[in-house]
Design a protein around this motif. Structure first.
Motif, PDB file in Angstrom:
ATOM      1  N   GLY A  67     -82.689  22.407 102.619  1.00  0.00           N
ATOM      2  CA  GLY A  67     -82.926  22.136 104.031  1.00  0.00           C
ATOM      3  C   GLY A  67     -84.375  21.802 104.311  1.00  0.00           C
ATOM      4  N   ALA A  68     -85.292  22.342 103.476  1.00  0.00           N
ATOM      5  CA  ALA A  68     -86.708  22.041 103.663  1.00  0.00           C
ATOM      6  C   ALA A  68     -87.044  20.610 103.291  1.00  0.00           C
ATOM      7  N   GLY A  69     -86.125  19.932 102.575  1.00  0.00           N
ATOM      8  CA  GLY A  69     -86.408  18.583 102.144  1.00  0.00           C
ATOM      9  C   GLY A  69     -85.743  17.504 102.960  1.00  0.00           C
ATOM     10  N   ILE A  70     -85.155  17.859 104.111  1.00  0.00           N
ATOM     11  CA  ILE A  70     -84.546  16.852 104.967  1.00  0.00           C
ATOM     12  C   ILE A  70     -85.653  15.961 105.534  1.00  0.00           C
ATOM     13  N   VAL A  71     -85.498  14.657 105.366  1.00  0.00           N
ATOM     14  CA  VAL A  71     -86.560  13.741 105.785  1.00  0.00           C
ATOM     15  C   VAL A  71     -86.162  12.859 106.953  1.00  0.00           C
ATOM     16  N   ALA A  72     -84.919  12.945 107.411  1.00  0.00           N
ATOM     17  CA  ALA A  72     -84.469  12.085 108.501  1.00  0.00           C
ATOM     18  C   ALA A  72     -83.565  12.876 109.425  1.00  0.00           C
ATOM     19  N   SER A  73     -83.298  12.315 110.580  1.00  0.00           N
ATOM     20  CA  SER A  73     -82.551  13.041 111.600  1.00  0.00           C
ATOM     21  C   SER A  73     -81.043  12.858 111.496  1.00  0.00           C
ATOM     22  N   THR A  74     -80.577  11.936 110.676  1.00  0.00           N
ATOM     23  CA  THR A  74     -79.144  11.750 110.496  1.00  0.00           C
ATOM     24  C   THR A  74     -78.819  11.696 109.006  1.00  0.00           C
ATOM     25  N   VAL A  75     -77.547  11.955 108.692  1.00  0.00           N
ATOM     26  CA  VAL A  75     -77.110  12.019 107.305  1.00  0.00           C
ATOM     27  C   VAL A  75     -77.350  10.693 106.589  1.00  0.00           C
ATOM     28  N   GLY A  76     -76.939   9.592 107.212  1.00  0.00           N
ATOM     29  CA  GLY A  76     -77.085   8.296 106.561  1.00  0.00           C
ATOM     30  C   GLY A  76     -78.527   7.931 106.292  1.00  0.00           C
ATOM     31  N   ARG A  77     -79.384   8.168 107.274  1.00  0.00           N
ATOM     32  CA  ARG A  77     -80.800   7.823 107.102  1.00  0.00           C
ATOM     33  C   ARG A  77     -81.450   8.694 106.035  1.00  0.00           C
ATOM     34  N   ASP A  78     -81.001   9.942 105.900  1.00  0.00           N
ATOM     35  CA  ASP A  78     -81.608  10.831 104.910  1.00  0.00           C
ATOM     36  C   ASP A  78     -81.313  10.329 103.492  1.00  0.00           C
ATOM     37  N   VAL A  79     -80.068   9.949 103.228  1.00  0.00           N
ATOM     38  CA  VAL A  79     -79.738   9.422 101.902  1.00  0.00           C
ATOM     39  C   VAL A  79     -80.425   8.079 101.681  1.00  0.00           C
ATOM     40  N   ALA A  80     -80.581   7.297 102.746  1.00  0.00           N
ATOM     41  CA  ALA A  80     -81.191   5.967 102.626  1.00  0.00           C
ATOM     42  C   ALA A  80     -82.677   6.038 102.304  1.00  0.00           C
ATOM     43  N   PHE A  81     -83.325   7.177 102.559  1.00  0.00           N
ATOM     44  CA  PHE A  81     -84.781   7.246 102.431  1.00  0.00           C
ATOM     45  C   PHE A  81     -85.249   6.839 101.032  1.00  0.00           C
ATOM     46  N   GLY A  82     -84.636   7.394 100.001  1.00  0.00           N
ATOM     47  CA  GLY A  82     -85.053   7.047  98.654  1.00  0.00           C
ATOM     48  C   GLY A  82     -84.744   5.603  98.315  1.00  0.00           C
ATOM     49  N   LEU A  83     -83.611   5.099  98.796  1.00  0.00           N
ATOM     50  CA  LEU A  83     -83.245   3.705  98.529  1.00  0.00           C
ATOM     51  C   LEU A  83     -84.239   2.751  99.171  1.00  0.00           C
ATOM     52  N   GLU A  84     -84.760   3.107 100.323  1.00  0.00           N
ATOM     53  CA  GLU A  84     -85.799   2.290 100.962  1.00  0.00           C
ATOM     54  C   GLU A  84     -87.055   2.258 100.101  1.00  0.00           C
ATOM     55  N   ASN A  85     -87.386   3.414  99.499  1.00  0.00           N
ATOM     56  CA  ASN A  85     -88.608   3.494  98.701  1.00  0.00           C
ATOM     57  C   ASN A  85     -88.526   2.673  97.425  1.00  0.00           C
ATOM     58  N   VAL A  86     -87.315   2.463  96.894  1.00  0.00           N
ATOM     59  CA  VAL A  86     -87.178   1.636  95.693  1.00  0.00           C
ATOM     60  C   VAL A  86     -86.833   0.194  96.051  1.00  0.00           C
ATOM     61  N   ALA A  87     -86.957  -0.140  97.334  1.00  0.00           N
ATOM     62  CA  ALA A  87     -86.814  -1.520  97.812  1.00  0.00           C
ATOM     63  C   ALA A  87     -85.430  -2.093  97.552  1.00  0.00           C
ATOM     64  N   LEU A  88     -84.394  -1.284  97.701  1.00  0.00           N
ATOM     65  CA  LEU A  88     -83.033  -1.793  97.587  1.00  0.00           C
ATOM     66  C   LEU A  88     -82.747  -2.709  98.775  1.00  0.00           C
ATOM     67  N   PRO A  89     -82.126  -3.856  98.566  1.00  0.00           N
ATOM     68  CA  PRO A  89     -81.791  -4.731  99.697  1.00  0.00           C
ATOM     69  C   PRO A  89     -80.921  -4.000 100.715  1.00  0.00           C
ATOM     70  N   ARG A  90     -81.157  -4.308 101.977  1.00  0.00           N
ATOM     71  CA  ARG A  90     -80.440  -3.624 103.048  1.00  0.00           C
ATOM     72  C   ARG A  90     -78.925  -3.740 102.906  1.00  0.00           C
ATOM     73  N   ALA A  91     -78.445  -4.891 102.477  1.00  0.00           N
ATOM     74  CA  ALA A  91     -77.002  -5.107 102.386  1.00  0.00           C
ATOM     75  C   ALA A  91     -76.344  -4.169 101.377  1.00  0.00           C
ATOM     76  N   ASP A  92     -77.116  -3.693 100.390  1.00  0.00           N
ATOM     77  CA  ASP A  92     -76.555  -2.827  99.349  1.00  0.00           C
ATOM     78  C   ASP A  92     -76.650  -1.346  99.695  1.00  0.00           C
ATOM     79  N   MET A  93     -77.354  -1.006 100.769  1.00  0.00           N
ATOM     80  CA  MET A  93     -77.624   0.401 101.035  1.00  0.00           C
ATOM     81  C   MET A  93     -76.400   1.180 101.496  1.00  0.00           C
ATOM     82  N   GLU A  94     -75.681   0.663 102.476  1.00  0.00           N
ATOM     83  CA  GLU A  94     -74.579   1.457 103.024  1.00  0.00           C
ATOM     84  C   GLU A  94     -73.522   1.784 101.989  1.00  0.00           C
ATOM     85  N   PRO A  95     -73.098   0.847 101.123  1.00  0.00           N
ATOM     86  CA  PRO A  95     -72.142   1.244 100.077  1.00  0.00           C
ATOM     87  C   PRO A  95     -72.687   2.332  99.162  1.00  0.00           C
TER      88      PRO A  95
END
Length: 785
Positions: A122-150
């Motif tokens: 719980g101390a490592g939550i970085v976003a306010s919603t579930v989807g955005r929290d999982v997306a945080f690392g994918l954003e940092n590795v520059a994954l294209p937006r279209a590939d993130m949600e799957p």
């Protein structure tokens, strides 16, 4: 990763993109088998500790190895994981010697190459919603937006977290938060995966699902993996190698897992490690036979009355339905059942009641209701003839002791010994005898050598044992415990279970939330909770007009109030500007559309205006006092403050921190690192109320708040200081969590969400310019003959 009910889970969809490369993996990296980790003489002594936590650790992890890291509670296992991740000095201060390399370079220097799941996720939550929290690392590795949600949905499915992507992270249970943290790490498919007790808070079914998810991911993409677990049996089939740390933080065993278990079996048992196939240890006979305990009291021997539980247990609950309401950024609310207790529960003296059920079934919520922290939507919890929530702080402390799921939330003192004595001192029991008894309890729980240490620097298992000692020392008739044996080795488990048994035999009533089968077997009553039924999708809620605007427009509206407040030089002009702002606020807070109308809009704005009103009074008073008692100037100054703060009270609560970061980076082209850091910090600001509540509850349950003027001021001061300390600790953990997902070394970022500028944004900015125009034009109109 995709979920499968009939076969081993497939790897995450993201396994084709990260791999620790800082971006999509190249074809020649597709078969890479993880990273090579080398530690050479690593020693770490945190500031404030006399002895090192790790001592001269030297080892090499070959690419693709699956390693189980074991050791007694407090041996430094979590610390060693942070060293492997290159994060040891990110948030902690201390003396570090030796070196750590990953594929020949310092670990963590390439975005996404190390995945770390913290012990307290719980101390490592970085976003306010579930989807955005999982997306945080994918954003940092520059994954294209279209590939993130799957990739996000696959990772969530792999860990069994069936939640909409817009679910607020604050609404998750402890077990659900743990699965979210694991999903965030798995989504990156890193070179090295470090898991710090990833199934500790999960029920057996979800724990098996997580292990299967990890196994499926490693089969498809064999990253180097290190797992820390106290219950090592379920992981033996998944790992190749076993490392063992002793109490002094030294590496004392290293080899193939089955060989280490066979050759070092007795040694491991002597260290307190849970060796597979061995029966549970015999619970220790604890303080009721301790000479330090009885001699310090009356010296009356084995059956000393000083161990008799004081008072009669009178807290009982009818059938309960407990709901949690989560307020969303757009002003709407989402109310869902958090726990359903189908039958009355009246814990009897000298009995133990176990609350069981899968993660998310509401076990912790029921305990909070018994502690008077939550008001059920249906039913009630009473202490005698009064609702338990109506008890004074001292009455509540005398009636019960409470050990929360995350024991760090109850820490209110600066040393381990003082932490144990908090409730006893609040109840007037702070003599030498009680201090000696506290030391005896610490000795039983293996904490006697740490009595002068800062409790916030203890390991998770040590903090849990400390919370038990603090809850039990003053001998309340009811003890509420949330997962008391999590993170314990065999020795400390035997001490905890023995202490609880002795407490029960002395006449105490226990209600425990647990997945520990041995604790459940020892309970006289077992209450099984089922996850509350998921309600149908709530009807559409009317949205506030201002909530339709983006964060930049809302922020601009608050900032433009500054010149609107500064320009007027007479109270009549200021009053006119304030009137215009009031009309605009009414429009901004108007809810339109189909659905339920949001409630409490005016009340919340008035509440947020309280500090501004106090500031206006203070400025007006000082201006009047220092300005020759000129009332006109004083009123003008006070109104200026109100003009400046009023739009902020209306607009800023509607700013979503995650969306603000998106807009600052994508619309204004600001650098990603400061933008993301600000967004994460603002996301933490939204949790200050929860942290304040946790600290306040910890003090209330332990009898140290009150409503008389002096105790109230002291309580506010201590809670505020506690909020500061806890916030700094949370900020440190947040920094570790962010860097563990590639934030520190991200060369470039992509963004999960778009950041459009729409017509409501333009309207908000134009409307915010209107008070400035009035401030400029009004003097001429008001002075016209």
């Amino acid at each position: 990763m995709t979920s499968s009910q009939t076969s081993t889970p497939e790897p995450p969809a993201s396994s084709t993109h990260a791999g620790g490369s800082g971006g999509p993996r190249r074809a020649d990296e597709a078969e890479r088998a993880g990273g090579r980790v080398v530690l050479d003489g690593v020693t770490w002594r945190p500031y404030g500790r006399r002895e090192p936590v790790l001592r001269d650790v030297t080892l090499t992890l070959e690419p693709g190895e699956r390693v189980l890291l074991a050791g007694p509670s407090g041996a430094g296992k979590s610390t060693l994981l942070r060293a492997m991740a290159g994060l040891l000095e990110t948030a902690d201060a201390g003396e570090l010697s030796g070196s750590v390399t990953l594929d020949g370079h310092a670990p963590g220097t390439r975005a996404g190459e190390v995945g770390l799941v913290l012990q307290e996720p719980g101390a490592g939550i970085v976003a306010s919603t579930v989807g955005r929290d999982v997306a945080f690392g994918l954003e940092n590795v520059a994954l294209p937006r279209a590939d993130m949600e799957p990739a996000i949905r696959a990772a969530l499915a792999a860990v069994g977290l069936d939640k909409p992507l817009d679910t607020p992270t604050s609404a998750l249970s402890g077990g659900e938060t743990q699965r979210l943290a694991l999903a965030g790490a798995l989504a990156l498919t890193p070179s090295v995966l470090l898991l710090d007790e990833p199934t500790a808070m999960l029920d057996p079914g979800h724990a098996a699902q997580v292990r299967a998810s990890v196994e499926g991911a490693l089969a498809a993409y064999p990253v180097t993996t290190v797992v820390v677990e106290h219950l090592i049996g379920p992981w033996v089939g998944l790992v190749d190698r076993m490392l063992v740390l002793d109490d002094d933080g030294r590496l004392v065993a290293d080899g193939p897992v089955r060989e280490v278990l066979a050759a070092e079996r007795q040694r491991l048992l002597d260290m307190g490690i849970w060796v597979p196939g061995e029966p549970n240890p015999t619970p220790l006979t604890t303080v009721k036979n301790s000479p330090n305990w009885t001699d310090a009291a009356t010296g009356s021997g084995k059956n000393s009355p000083n161990w008799t539980v004081e008072g009669e247990q009178s807290v009982a609950a009818s059938a309960l339905t407990i709901e949690r309401t989560t307020r969303l950024v757009d002003g709407s609310t989402r109310t869902q059942p958090a726990a359903v207790l189908g039958e009355p529960l009246s814990p009897a003296a000298a009995t133990s009641t176990a609350l069981v059920g899968p993660s998310g079934s509401g076990k912790s919520t029921v305990l909070l209701a018994f502690a008077g922290a939550l008001t059920p939507a249906q039913g009630e919890v009473r202490a005698g003839d009064r609702p338990v929530a109506d008890l004074t702080s001292r009455e509540l402390a005398a009636a019960l002791g409470w050990v929360p799921q995350w024991s760090s939330s109850t820490i209110v003192a600066s040393t381990v010994l003082d932490e144990v004595l908090v409730a006893s001192r609040a109840l007037g029991e702070d003599g030498d005898e009680r201090v000696a008894e506290a030391r005896a309890l610490l000795a039983v729980l293996g904490l006697d050598e740490l009595e002068g240490a800062d409790p916030r620097e203890l390991s998770g298992g040590e903090q849990r044992r400390l919370a038990i000692a603090a809850a039990i020392l003053h001998r309340p008739p009811l003890l509420l415990l949330d997962e008391p044996t999590v993170g314990q080795d065999r020795h400390t488990w035997a001490a905890v279970v023995g202490l609880l048994r002795d407490y029960r035999e002395a006449g105490g009533a226990i209600v425990v939330s647990t997945h520990d089968a041995a604790l459940i077997e020892r309970a006289q009553t077992v209450v099984e909770l089922a996850p509350p039924p998921r309600p149908p999708e709530p009807p559409a809620t009317q949205r506030l007009l201002a909530a339709r605007a983006g964060p930049l427009a809302l922020l601009a509206g608050a900032v433009l109030a500054i010149p609107a407040g500064i320009i007027p030089d007479h109270w009549s002009v200021s009053l006119t500007v304030l009137a215009v702002q009031f009309v605009l606020a009414v429009v901004a807070l108007t809810a339109v559309g189909r659905g339920k109308r949001p409630s409490g809009r005016v009340r919340r704005v008035l509440f947020r205006m309280c500090p501004g009103a106090l500031g206006a009074l203070s400025v007006g008073w000082s201006t009047w006092l220092l300005g020759g008692n000129d009332l006109t100037t004083a009123i003008t100054a006070a109104l200026r403050v109100l003009i400046i703060v009023f739009p902020s009270a209306v607009l800023l609560p509607l700013v979503d921190p995650d969306r603000l970061g998106d807009h600052l980076a994508q619309r204004l082209r600001l650098p990603a690192r400061p933008v993301v850091a600000v967004a994460a910090a603002l996301q933490r600001v939204h949790t200050f109320g929860q942290v304040w509540t946790e600290i306040g509850l910890a003090r209330r349950v332990r009898g140290v708040d009150g409503w008389r003027p002096v105790p109230l001021v002291r309580h506010l001061a201590v809670v505020t200081f506690g909020l500061l300390v806890r916030t700094l600790r949370l900020a440190a953990d947040l920094a570790v969590a962010m860097d563990a997902r590639g934030f520190a070394t991200a060369a470039r970022r992509t963004w999960f969400a778009v950041a459009p500028w729409r017509w409501p944004d333009t309207l908000v900015v134009l409307a915010s310019l209107l008070p400035i125009a009035v401030a400029v034009v009004a003097p001429a109109l008001l002075t016209r003959p």
